[in-house]
Design an enzyme around this catalytic site. Structure first.
Site, mmCIF file in Angstrom:
data_model
loop_
_atom_site.group_PDB
_atom_site.id
_atom_site.type_symbol
_atom_site.label_atom_id
_atom_site.label_comp_id
_atom_site.label_asym_id
_atom_site.label_seq_id
_atom_site.Cartn_x
_atom_site.Cartn_y
_atom_site.Cartn_z
ATOM 1 N N PHE A 151 0.815 -1.222 0.000
ATOM 2 C CA PHE A 151 0.000 0.000 0.000
ATOM 3 C C PHE A 151 0.853 1.279 0.000
ATOM 4 O O PHE A 151 0.338 2.364 0.246
ATOM 5 C CB PHE A 151 -0.937 0.003 1.214
ATOM 6 C CG PHE A 151 -1.915 -1.150 1.196
ATOM 7 C CD1 PHE A 151 -3.081 -1.083 0.453
ATOM 8 C CD2 PHE A 151 -1.631 -2.319 1.883
ATOM 9 C CE1 PHE A 151 -3.963 -2.162 0.400
ATOM 10 C CE2 PHE A 151 -2.510 -3.406 1.848
ATOM 11 C CZ PHE A 151 -3.685 -3.322 1.109
ATOM 12 N N CYS A 261 -0.885 3.130 -10.765
ATOM 13 C CA CYS A 261 -1.826 2.213 -10.096
ATOM 14 C C CYS A 261 -3.296 2.597 -10.110
ATOM 15 O O CYS A 261 -4.127 1.764 -10.453
ATOM 16 C CB CYS A 261 -1.339 1.966 -8.680
ATOM 17 S SG CYS A 261 0.182 0.996 -8.710
HETATM 18 P P1 NAD Z 1 7.942 -1.365 -11.848
HETATM 19 O O1 NAD Z 1 7.484 -1.410 -13.234
HETATM 20 O O2 NAD Z 1 8.550 -0.114 -11.295
HETATM 21 O O3 NAD Z 1 8.999 -2.543 -11.598
HETATM 22 C C1 NAD Z 1 8.764 -3.874 -11.971
HETATM 23 C C2 NAD Z 1 10.134 -4.545 -12.211
HETATM 24 O O4 NAD Z 1 9.933 -5.938 -12.448
HETATM 25 C C3 NAD Z 1 10.880 -4.012 -13.448
HETATM 26 O O5 NAD Z 1 12.140 -3.536 -13.042
HETATM 27 C C4 NAD Z 1 10.989 -5.227 -14.378
HETATM 28 O O6 NAD Z 1 12.181 -5.239 -15.117
HETATM 29 C C5 NAD Z 1 10.932 -6.379 -13.389
HETATM 30 N N1 NAD Z 1 10.516 -7.661 -13.971
HETATM 31 C C6 NAD Z 1 9.477 -7.936 -14.781
HETATM 32 N N2 NAD Z 1 9.456 -9.244 -15.098
HETATM 33 C C7 NAD Z 1 10.495 -9.823 -14.465
HETATM 34 C C8 NAD Z 1 10.995 -11.152 -14.379
HETATM 35 N N3 NAD Z 1 10.403 -12.178 -15.016
HETATM 36 N N4 NAD Z 1 12.107 -11.374 -13.664
HETATM 37 C C9 NAD Z 1 12.719 -10.378 -13.015
HETATM 38 N N5 NAD Z 1 12.282 -9.094 -13.030
HETATM 39 C C10 NAD Z 1 11.184 -8.814 -13.751
HETATM 40 O O7 NAD Z 1 6.694 -1.807 -10.958
HETATM 41 P P2 NAD Z 1 6.206 -1.229 -9.544
HETATM 42 O O8 NAD Z 1 5.695 0.145 -9.703
HETATM 43 O O9 NAD Z 1 7.236 -1.518 -8.505
HETATM 44 O O10 NAD Z 1 4.936 -2.172 -9.295
HETATM 45 C C11 NAD Z 1 5.074 -3.552 -9.072
HETATM 46 C C12 NAD Z 1 3.746 -4.102 -8.597
HETATM 47 O O11 NAD Z 1 3.398 -3.516 -7.338
HETATM 48 C C13 NAD Z 1 2.557 -3.785 -9.526
HETATM 49 O O12 NAD Z 1 1.655 -4.868 -9.474
HETATM 50 C C14 NAD Z 1 1.926 -2.558 -8.899
HETATM 51 O O13 NAD Z 1 0.548 -2.441 -9.184
HETATM 52 C C15 NAD Z 1 2.136 -2.831 -7.429
HETATM 53 N N6 NAD Z 1 2.219 -1.621 -6.568
HETATM 54 C C16 NAD Z 1 2.922 -0.538 -7.018
HETATM 55 C C17 NAD Z 1 3.041 0.587 -6.179
HETATM 56 C C18 NAD Z 1 3.786 1.813 -6.634
HETATM 57 O O14 NAD Z 1 3.714 2.815 -5.924
HETATM 58 N N7 NAD Z 1 4.484 1.809 -7.753
HETATM 59 C C19 NAD Z 1 2.466 0.563 -4.902
HETATM 60 C C20 NAD Z 1 1.775 -0.592 -4.486
HETATM 61 C C21 NAD Z 1 1.668 -1.688 -5.336
HETATM 62 C C1 UGA Z 2 -1.413 5.061 -4.691
HETATM 63 C C2 UGA Z 2 -1.982 4.746 -3.303
HETATM 64 O O1 UGA Z 2 -2.083 5.949 -2.539
HETATM 65 C C3 UGA Z 2 -1.100 3.741 -2.571
HETATM 66 O O2 UGA Z 2 -1.700 3.401 -1.313
HETATM 67 C C4 UGA Z 2 -0.953 2.486 -3.432
HETATM 68 O O3 UGA Z 2 -0.096 1.569 -2.806
HETATM 69 C C5 UGA Z 2 -0.396 2.866 -4.794
HETATM 70 O O4 UGA Z 2 -1.278 3.851 -5.419
HETATM 71 C C6 UGA Z 2 -0.307 1.711 -5.723
HETATM 72 O O5 UGA Z 2 -1.055 0.774 -5.599
HETATM 73 O O6 UGA Z 2 0.530 1.855 -6.589
HETATM 74 P P1 UGA Z 2 0.544 6.575 -5.682
HETATM 75 O O7 UGA Z 2 -0.003 6.188 -7.007
HETATM 76 O O8 UGA Z 2 2.008 6.498 -5.436
HETATM 77 O O9 UGA Z 2 -0.141 5.688 -4.526
HETATM 78 O O10 UGA Z 2 0.141 8.069 -5.432
HETATM 79 P P2 UGA Z 2 -1.009 8.868 -4.644
HETATM 80 O O11 UGA Z 2 -0.351 9.769 -3.682
HETATM 81 O O12 UGA Z 2 -2.066 7.983 -4.133
HETATM 82 O O13 UGA Z 2 -1.589 9.761 -5.845
HETATM 83 C C7 UGA Z 2 -2.229 9.162 -6.953
HETATM 84 C C8 UGA Z 2 -2.798 10.238 -7.846
HETATM 85 O O14 UGA Z 2 -3.898 10.905 -7.214
HETATM 86 C C9 UGA Z 2 -1.795 11.352 -8.187
HETATM 87 O O15 UGA Z 2 -1.987 11.743 -9.528
HETATM 88 C C10 UGA Z 2 -2.167 12.476 -7.238
HETATM 89 O O16 UGA Z 2 -1.816 13.747 -7.714
HETATM 90 C C11 UGA Z 2 -3.676 12.305 -7.176
HETATM 91 N N1 UGA Z 2 -4.270 12.851 -5.925
HETATM 92 C C12 UGA Z 2 -4.007 12.283 -4.732
HETATM 93 C C13 UGA Z 2 -5.151 13.929 -6.005
HETATM 94 O O17 UGA Z 2 -5.411 14.471 -7.114
HETATM 95 N N2 UGA Z 2 -5.729 14.397 -4.857
HETATM 96 C C14 UGA Z 2 -5.483 13.838 -3.641
HETATM 97 O O18 UGA Z 2 -6.072 14.304 -2.628
HETATM 98 C C15 UGA Z 2 -4.592 12.757 -3.574
#
Ligand code: NAD
Ligand code: UGA
Length: 431
Positions: A151, A261
């Site tokens: 999260f 996301c």
């Molecule tokens: P990202 O795209 O930044 O990173 C994913 C990485 O996985 C890449 O570096 C890619 O090269 C690697 N990869 C892909 N296939 C692979 C394989 N077979 N072996 C080894 N490496 C491999 O992704 P992210 O933003 O970290 O998100 C990852 C997951 O977590 C997603 O499902 C996303 O929805 C979830 N998530 C993301 C966030 C966020 O803030 N970015 C927050 C919570 C959950």
């Molecule tokens: C969001 C969730 O907040 C995380 O809890 C979750 O883990 C993550 O997605 C994920 O699953 O990847 P993130 O995408 O990093 O995190 O960013 P947020 O801070 O949630 O903002 C998301 C979007 O909403 C941005 O474009 C931001 O500018 C917008 N936002 C956020 C608003 O326009 N108003 C707000 O009050 C808050």
């Protein structure tokens, strides 16, 4: 514990570094050789505050290592954590190719009793499928697949990871529960852990992101109404947020939500609803409302300009929000091309976004500071609320602009103060 983390993106690196910092032995694995090369050179391939420091500290104390291949490197790991991407697929559903590929690759190498943690955001039933894939490809059957969605928010990721509101763990098995408590005990209190079934855990993640996205689109539409009827959205957000049942967070209007996301997870939940004949109609309008909002931003700006004589626009901030370099689904990717199609020349400054954004945004003039981006423009547009934008020398900005017109889509300045300083200042929902 010995942990292998697969996927060195925002989630994999933050989880891996934080577990290493809490004393576990962590190997981070990615199939992108450039990323691994950078990491082995002690460089973090993404911008996320605090990661550099954690990298150096945990390389030095021997808790962190990096590898390009899954292979032998995951042998003897008690935990294999999968944190690869799950981008939007063809129909709007989550594309699970990377998760299933990892499942196939690890099957050959996991030792007996390995816990496989699915940290990636995945639709209900994915952990079941991962389990099937591993069973088919593994010579032993002593492994467990546990759902443990993440999260964290980008820009605040380390703090979110080590101070979570809750840690959701989807498993029914008592031994797994004990192992997960042991894994997280150095990160957070046990009372923060919510155990559920695997399927509920998978759905909690989608429902959380979708609920937050709904709040944002709601306040954005209220902001539109405020502009028409002369009310102030800041007061409205405060007034409703003081109700404990509603709460104050995620009620800031903006240019539309972006990021890797909210849009993708809302779309995937809509698809799950279709698949199981449980329509998610609210979310369908959230996605539509958000797309329309991004498209309407350029119209708001162009309405303030004389298109015959005014065609220079400065943009402050292009990433999807402040404190990240992530451009995925950023509103700027819609707004800037719309302005360009209408004959506008665009100068841009972003504190950390230029490297990623310049791969996607074409024909913009990159500037090294907000002051440079404001030089000789007819309008300065604020798209993200980086701290440094809030502390600008506004007299200097005004004097360098051709016309002192600011359109602030993050409401970072006080309208009365801006008028007193001599700006034509427009923000959102402060009618
Ligand atoms: P990202 O795209 O930044 O990173 C994913 C990485 O996985 C890449 O570096 C890619 O090269 C690697 N990869 C892909 N296939 C692979 C394989 N077979 N072996 C080894 N490496 C491999 O992704 P992210 O933003 O970290 O998100 C990852 C997951 O977590 C997603 O499902 C996303 O929805 C979830 N998530 C993301 C966030 C966020 O803030 N970015 C927050 C919570 C959950
Ligand atoms: C969001 C969730 O907040 C995380 O809890 C979750 O883990 C993550 O997605 C994920 O699953 O990847 P993130 O995408 O990093 O995190 O960013 P947020 O801070 O949630 O903002 C998301 C979007 O909403 C941005 O474009 C931001 O500018 C917008 N936002 C956020 C608003 O326009 N108003 C707000 O009050 C808050």
């Amino acid at each position: 514990m010995k942990i292998s983390v697969i996927g060195c993106g925002y989630v994999g690196l933050v989880s891996g570094f934080c577990f290493a910092d809490s004393g576990h032995k962590v190997t981070c694995i990615d199939n992108n050789d450039q990323k691994i090369k950078l990491l082995k050179d002690n460089k973090v391939p993404i911008y996320e505050p605090g990661l550099n420091e954690l990298l150096l500290k945990n390389i030095e104390n021997g808790n962190l290592a990096f590898e390009l291949n899954i292979s032998e490197n995951i042998k003897d790991s008690e935990i294999v954590l999968i944190a690869v991407g799950t981008p939007t697929g063809k129909n709007g559903d989550a594309n699970l190719t990377f998760v299933y590929q990892c499942a196939r690759e690890i099957a050959e190498f996991i030792s007996p009793n390995t816990q496989i943690i699915i940290k990636s955001t995945v639709p209900v039933g994915t952990c079941d499928e991962v389990e099937n894939i591993i069973k088919e490809n593994c010579i032993h059957s002593e492994f467990s697949v546990i759902s443990n969605p993440e999260f964290l928010r980008e820009g605040n990721a380390i703090s979110d990871f080590i101070n979570p509101d809750r840690v959701v763990i989807g498993t029914d098995d008592q031994t797994n529960k004990r192992i997960m408590i042991n894994l997280y005990k150095s990160i957070t209190n046990e009372d923060k852990i919510l155990f559920t079934s695997r399927r509920s855990s998978e759905l909690i993640k989608y429902a959380s992101n979708s609920m937050l996205a709904m709040r944002i689109i709601f306040i954005n539409e209220i902001a539109d109404l405020c502009e028409k009827i002369g009310a102030d959205v800041t007061d409205i957000a405060k007034g409703i947020g003081l109700d404990k049942r509603i709460g104050p967070h995620f009620l800031e209007p903006g240019p539309g939500f972006g990021g890797s996301c909210f849009p993708k997870d809302a779309r995937a939940l809509i698809e799950s609803g279709k698949k199981y004949d449980a329509p998610q109609t609210l979310l369908e309008s959230v996605i539509l409302g958000n797309e329309n909002r991004k498209k309407n931003i350029s119209k708001k700006i162009l309405n303030k300009l004389d298109k015959q004589t005014e065609n220079q626009i400065g943009i402050l901030g292009v990433t999807f929000k402040a404190e990240t370099d992530d451009m995925r689904e950023s509103p700027s990717l819609i707004i800037i091309p719309d302005l360009q199609e209408n004959g506008m020349n665009i100068s841009v400054y972003d504190p950390e976004g230029e490297k990623e954004a310049s791969k996607i945004l074409k024909d913009v003039n990159w500037k090294k500071s907000a002051y440079e981006a404001a030089e000789n423009v007819d309008c300065l547009v604020i798209l993200t609320d980086w701290e440094e934008f809030k502390n600008l020398d506004l007299d200097k900005i005004k004097n360098s602009m051709k016309r002192p017109l600011i359109y602030d889509f993050r409401n970072i300045f006080d309208p009365d103060m801006m008028t007193e300083l001599g700006f034509e200042y427009f923000s959102i929902g402060r009618g």
